[in-house]
Design an enzyme around this catalytic site. Structure first.
Site, PDB file in Angstrom:
ATOM      1  N   VAL A   1       0.858  -1.193   0.000  1.00  8.82           N
ATOM      2  CA  VAL A   1       0.000   0.000   0.000  1.00  8.82           C
ATOM      3  C   VAL A   1       0.891   1.238   0.000  1.00  8.82           C
ATOM      4  O   VAL A   1       1.753   1.395   0.862  1.00  8.82           O
ATOM      5  CB  VAL A   1      -0.922   0.043   1.250  1.00  8.82           C
ATOM      6  CG1 VAL A   1      -1.820   1.273   1.206  1.00  8.82           C
ATOM      7  CG2 VAL A   1      -1.765  -1.218   1.344  1.00  8.82           C
TER       8      VAL A   1
ATOM      9  N   LYS B   1      -6.079  -1.969  -1.704  1.00 13.00           N
ATOM     10  CA  LYS B   1      -5.343  -1.220  -0.676  1.00 13.00           C
ATOM     11  C   LYS B   1      -6.284  -0.800   0.458  1.00 13.00           C
ATOM     12  O   LYS B   1      -5.910  -0.837   1.634  1.00 13.00           O
ATOM     13  CB  LYS B   1      -4.666  -0.014  -1.313  1.00 13.00           C
ATOM     14  CG  LYS B   1      -3.550  -0.425  -2.271  1.00 13.00           C
ATOM     15  CD  LYS B   1      -3.109   0.714  -3.156  1.00 13.00           C
ATOM     16  CE  LYS B   1      -1.958   0.297  -4.059  1.00 13.00           C
ATOM     17  NZ  LYS B   1      -1.646   1.307  -5.080  1.00 13.00           N
TER      18      LYS B   1
ATOM     19  N   GLY C   1       6.731   2.849  -8.239  1.00 16.03           N
ATOM     20  CA  GLY C   1       8.066   3.019  -8.813  1.00 16.03           C
ATOM     21  C   GLY C   1       8.998   1.969  -8.247  1.00 16.03           C
ATOM     22  O   GLY C   1       8.855   1.553  -7.095  1.00 16.03           O
TER      23      GLY C   1
HETATM   24  P1  NAP Z   1       6.748  -6.900 -12.983  1.00 18.41           P
HETATM   25  O1  NAP Z   1       7.661  -5.818 -13.427  1.00 18.41           O
HETATM   26  O2  NAP Z   1       5.717  -7.399 -13.920  1.00 18.41           O
HETATM   27  O3  NAP Z   1       7.676  -8.127 -12.527  1.00 18.41           O
HETATM   28  C1  NAP Z   1       7.145  -9.377 -12.208  1.00 18.41           C
HETATM   29  C2  NAP Z   1       8.296 -10.367 -12.071  1.00 18.41           C
HETATM   30  O4  NAP Z   1       7.771 -11.603 -11.623  1.00 18.41           O
HETATM   31  C3  NAP Z   1       9.025 -10.637 -13.360  1.00 18.41           C
HETATM   32  O5  NAP Z   1      10.402 -10.732 -13.131  1.00 18.41           O
HETATM   33  C4  NAP Z   1       8.463 -11.991 -13.804  1.00 18.41           C
HETATM   34  O6  NAP Z   1       9.376 -12.765 -14.553  1.00 18.41           O
HETATM   35  C5  NAP Z   1       8.207 -12.635 -12.483  1.00 18.41           C
HETATM   36  N1  NAP Z   1       7.147 -13.653 -12.533  1.00 18.41           N
HETATM   37  C6  NAP Z   1       5.838 -13.467 -12.815  1.00 18.41           C
HETATM   38  N2  NAP Z   1       5.178 -14.621 -12.745  1.00 18.41           N
HETATM   39  C7  NAP Z   1       6.086 -15.565 -12.406  1.00 18.41           C
HETATM   40  C8  NAP Z   1       6.021 -16.952 -12.193  1.00 18.41           C
HETATM   41  N3  NAP Z   1       4.871 -17.624 -12.315  1.00 18.41           N
HETATM   42  N4  NAP Z   1       7.147 -17.615 -11.854  1.00 18.41           N
HETATM   43  C9  NAP Z   1       8.320 -16.953 -11.729  1.00 18.41           C
HETATM   44  N5  NAP Z   1       8.443 -15.620 -11.920  1.00 18.41           N
HETATM   45  C10 NAP Z   1       7.331 -14.931 -12.258  1.00 18.41           C
HETATM   46  O7  NAP Z   1       5.987  -6.489 -11.628  1.00 18.41           O
HETATM   47  P2  NAP Z   1       6.375  -5.320 -10.603  1.00 18.41           P
HETATM   48  O8  NAP Z   1       5.889  -4.021 -11.129  1.00 18.41           O
HETATM   49  O9  NAP Z   1       7.782  -5.452 -10.217  1.00 18.41           O
HETATM   50  O10 NAP Z   1       5.398  -5.682  -9.383  1.00 18.41           O
HETATM   51  C11 NAP Z   1       5.681  -6.759  -8.510  1.00 18.41           C
HETATM   52  C12 NAP Z   1       4.717  -6.708  -7.326  1.00 18.41           C
HETATM   53  O11 NAP Z   1       4.907  -5.476  -6.627  1.00 18.41           O
HETATM   54  C13 NAP Z   1       3.244  -6.760  -7.708  1.00 18.41           C
HETATM   55  O12 NAP Z   1       2.524  -7.459  -6.734  1.00 18.41           O
HETATM   56  C14 NAP Z   1       2.835  -5.287  -7.680  1.00 18.41           C
HETATM   57  O13 NAP Z   1       1.460  -5.113  -7.406  1.00 18.41           O
HETATM   58  C15 NAP Z   1       3.673  -4.789  -6.519  1.00 18.41           C
HETATM   59  N6  NAP Z   1       3.941  -3.354  -6.560  1.00 18.41           N
HETATM   60  C16 NAP Z   1       4.493  -2.789  -7.653  1.00 18.41           C
HETATM   61  C17 NAP Z   1       4.747  -1.426  -7.664  1.00 18.41           C
HETATM   62  C18 NAP Z   1       5.378  -0.756  -8.845  1.00 18.41           C
HETATM   63  O14 NAP Z   1       5.590   0.470  -8.822  1.00 18.41           O
HETATM   64  N7  NAP Z   1       5.707  -1.478  -9.908  1.00 18.41           N
HETATM   65  C19 NAP Z   1       4.398  -0.639  -6.539  1.00 18.41           C
HETATM   66  C20 NAP Z   1       3.853  -1.268  -5.412  1.00 18.41           C
HETATM   67  C21 NAP Z   1       3.627  -2.624  -5.427  1.00 18.41           C
HETATM   68  P3  NAP Z   1       9.903 -12.276 -16.010  1.00 18.41           P
HETATM   69  O15 NAP Z   1      10.736 -11.063 -15.720  1.00 18.41           O
HETATM   70  O16 NAP Z   1      10.725 -13.383 -16.502  1.00 18.41           O
HETATM   71  O17 NAP Z   1       8.687 -11.979 -16.791  1.00 18.41           O
END
Ligand code: NAP
Length: 469
Positions: A134, A207, A308
């Site tokens: 969150v 959230k 981010g």
């Molecule tokens: P992302 O960029 O899409 O990265 C996801 C990662 O997980 C990738 O490395 C992907 O592998 C891997 N992955 C997905 N499914 C998988 C599986 N079944 N087995 C193994 N690896 C798997 O996501 P993100 O933006 O970093 O977000 C990650 C989490 O943080 C989410 O829950 C999101 O809601 C939370 N979050 C994100 C942010 C933000 O600003 N981005 C902010 C707060 C919270 P590949 O690289 O090989 O595809």
């Protein structure tokens, strides 16, 4: 000293936007983190889907078999940054059942499966931390859960989705419509190719569920949160808000409310007008801000970057240090308390003010007909304005529902002219407002209900409190 101790072994699930930044910080700050934890943090492995996309990661650390990584006997803490419900849910349940502590940024999973995860953590004595789920970088969950543990929180309300805040801010500053502002957000990287989770309020609802659960010591899931997104907010709504001294924000509001049958929790996400004088009104672009109101502490504001890679990684690392430190000293952190078992207040009972734009046939008697519908439903009108012609403020003159004549919207009964009536109500129950809107739609003199937006006062603004120190 810390180097002499056995390392804390970390399994990283996901190496995307957030995971790659966690990896960077783990490497760059290895010595400081070891000093803070009391033992080095050592990566056991990193699970991804497509290893070929991660040349920055030493090949020996990469795996596509997340379940095998989580199950390794030497893993102490699992950091989940994959997102989605499955396989994350099963992986984390397995990790917790095996006594491994878990750090996750996965709001969707925590909002849906928080209870199962918390139970597994409690049963095995492991830690479950999810500060990053969150409001990204903003320390919010730990203050609610720990710093305010001795107080009684009444309300948590705020802007918890940067994408929608960026879009609404762009509409406000440029006068653009929703579609143009969304396109701009996509171009600048603030909106995903499929923006549904953000613009339809699902992300904010997850959230809100997490915030309400922690603030009120009860279990609230995303399905319990009433949700409306921003797709229907128009440039006219934004202009109407400005005319009222307000701005439009997508709000997540969690309140503990008293009722005839006892306390309940109201958790809701919707776009609403808020006064420009409120602190939340000046939160623009992709920033988040959350306003917490507690009995003894009074109002508190938490503000910062809600998303981010590096920002979210900061919160993840904070959790990781806490979980690892607990492993080193052999203890465990405070856990979720969900003893209150509060029911959810139905949205129909939620009371707020409303701003309603009505397209009407400009003819004699329109105001009288409109006002009597409000009166019949027990919804009291605060102000009504006619737009597109003379704009006459009629504060409270219509409250009786009968004050209308040929002077009103009709200007002498020219049935060929159209006009817009802008009605702002006093506080009313959502169910009464819905019944009013339905009845208005059926009026012969009403061409259509162009928009209905809530007007939230959000309690006492911080600057308005003053008083003794
Ligand atoms: P992302 O960029 O899409 O990265 C996801 C990662 O997980 C990738 O490395 C992907 O592998 C891997 N992955 C997905 N499914 C998988 C599986 N079944 N087995 C193994 N690896 C798997 O996501 P993100 O933006 O970093 O977000 C990650 C989490 O943080 C989410 O829950 C999101 O809601 C939370 N979050 C994100 C942010 C933000 O600003 N981005 C902010 C707060 C919270 P590949 O690289 O090989 O595809």
């Amino acid at each position: 000293m810390s180097r002499d101790r056995d390392p804390i072994r970390v399994a990283l699930l996901g190496c995307g936007v957030v995971g790659s930044q966690v990896l960077r910080l783990l490497r760059e700050q290895a010595d400081e983190l070891a000093a803070r934890v009391g033992a080095p943090l050592e990566l056991a492995g990193i699970a991804v889907r497509r290893p070929q996309r991660h040349p920055e990661v030493p090949a020996e650390l990469l795996t596509t078999d997340a379940a095998e990584l989580v199950g390794r006997p030497d893993v102490d803490v699992v950091v989940e940054l994959m997102g989605g419900i499955e396989p994350a849910r099963d992986l984390l349940l397995d990790a917790l059942k095996g006594g491994r502590s878990v750090v996750s940024a996965n709001k969707a999973l925590l909002a849906e499966e928080g209870e199962a995860l918390a139970t597994a953590a409690r049963d095995s004595g492991a830690d479950l931390y999810y500060e990053a789920s969150v409001a990204g970088a903003i320390p919010l969950l730990r203050p609610i859960q720990q710093s305010l543990a001795g107080d009684r929180i009444r309300r948590v309300a705020g802007i918890v989705n940067g994408t929608t805040n960026f879009i609404l801010s762009a509409m406000e500053s440029t006068g653009a419509g929703y579609a143009d502002a969304l396109e701009e957000a996509g171009r600048l990287g603030y909106a995903e190719a499929d923006p549904t989770a953000d613009v339809d309020g699902y992300d904010a609802a997850s959230k809100a569920a997490i915030l309400a659960s922690l603030a009120f010591h009860t279990r609230v899931t995303a399905a319990d949160v009433y949700r409306e997104g921003i797709r229907d907010v128009t440039a006219t709504d934004i202009a109407s808000a400005r005319a009222l001294g307000c701005t439009v924000k997508l709000l997540a509001i969690c309140e503990q409310v008293g009722g005839s049958s006892g306390d309940a929790v109201s958790a809701r996400v919707y776009p609403a007008m808020i006064p420009k004088t409120h602190q939340l009104a000046s939160v623009s672009g992709a920033f988040n801000a959350v306003f917490v109101e507690a009995d003894a502490a009074g109002p508190l504001m938490f503000y910062g970057q809600g998303a981010g890679g590096p920002q979210t990684a900061s919160a993840v690392l904070g959790d990781l240090v806490a979980a690892a430190r607990n492993k080193v000293i052999g203890g465990r952190g405070p856990r979720d308390s969900a003893y209150a078992h509060l029911p959810i207040q139905p949205i129909g009972e939620v009371r707020t003010r409303y701003h309603i734009n009505l397209d009407v046939h400009a003819r004699a008697g329109v105001l009288a007909a409109v006002a009597s519908v409000f009166a019949e439903q027990g919804v009291s009108i605060a102000t009504v304005k006619q737009e597109g012609g003379d704009v006459a403020e009629r504060s409270s003159t219509l409250r009786g529902g009968r004050e209308a004549d040929a002077d009103d919207a009709g200007h002498g009964g020219d049935a060929g002219t159209d006009a817009t009536l802008v009605v702002v109500t006093h506080e009313a129950a959502d169910a009464a407002l819905r019944a009013t809107v339905e009845a208005l739609s059926g009026l012969e003199s009403v061409r259509g209900v162009a928009s209905v937006l809530r007007v939230e006062g959000l309690g006492r603004p911080v600057h308005a409190l003053g008083g003794a120190q």
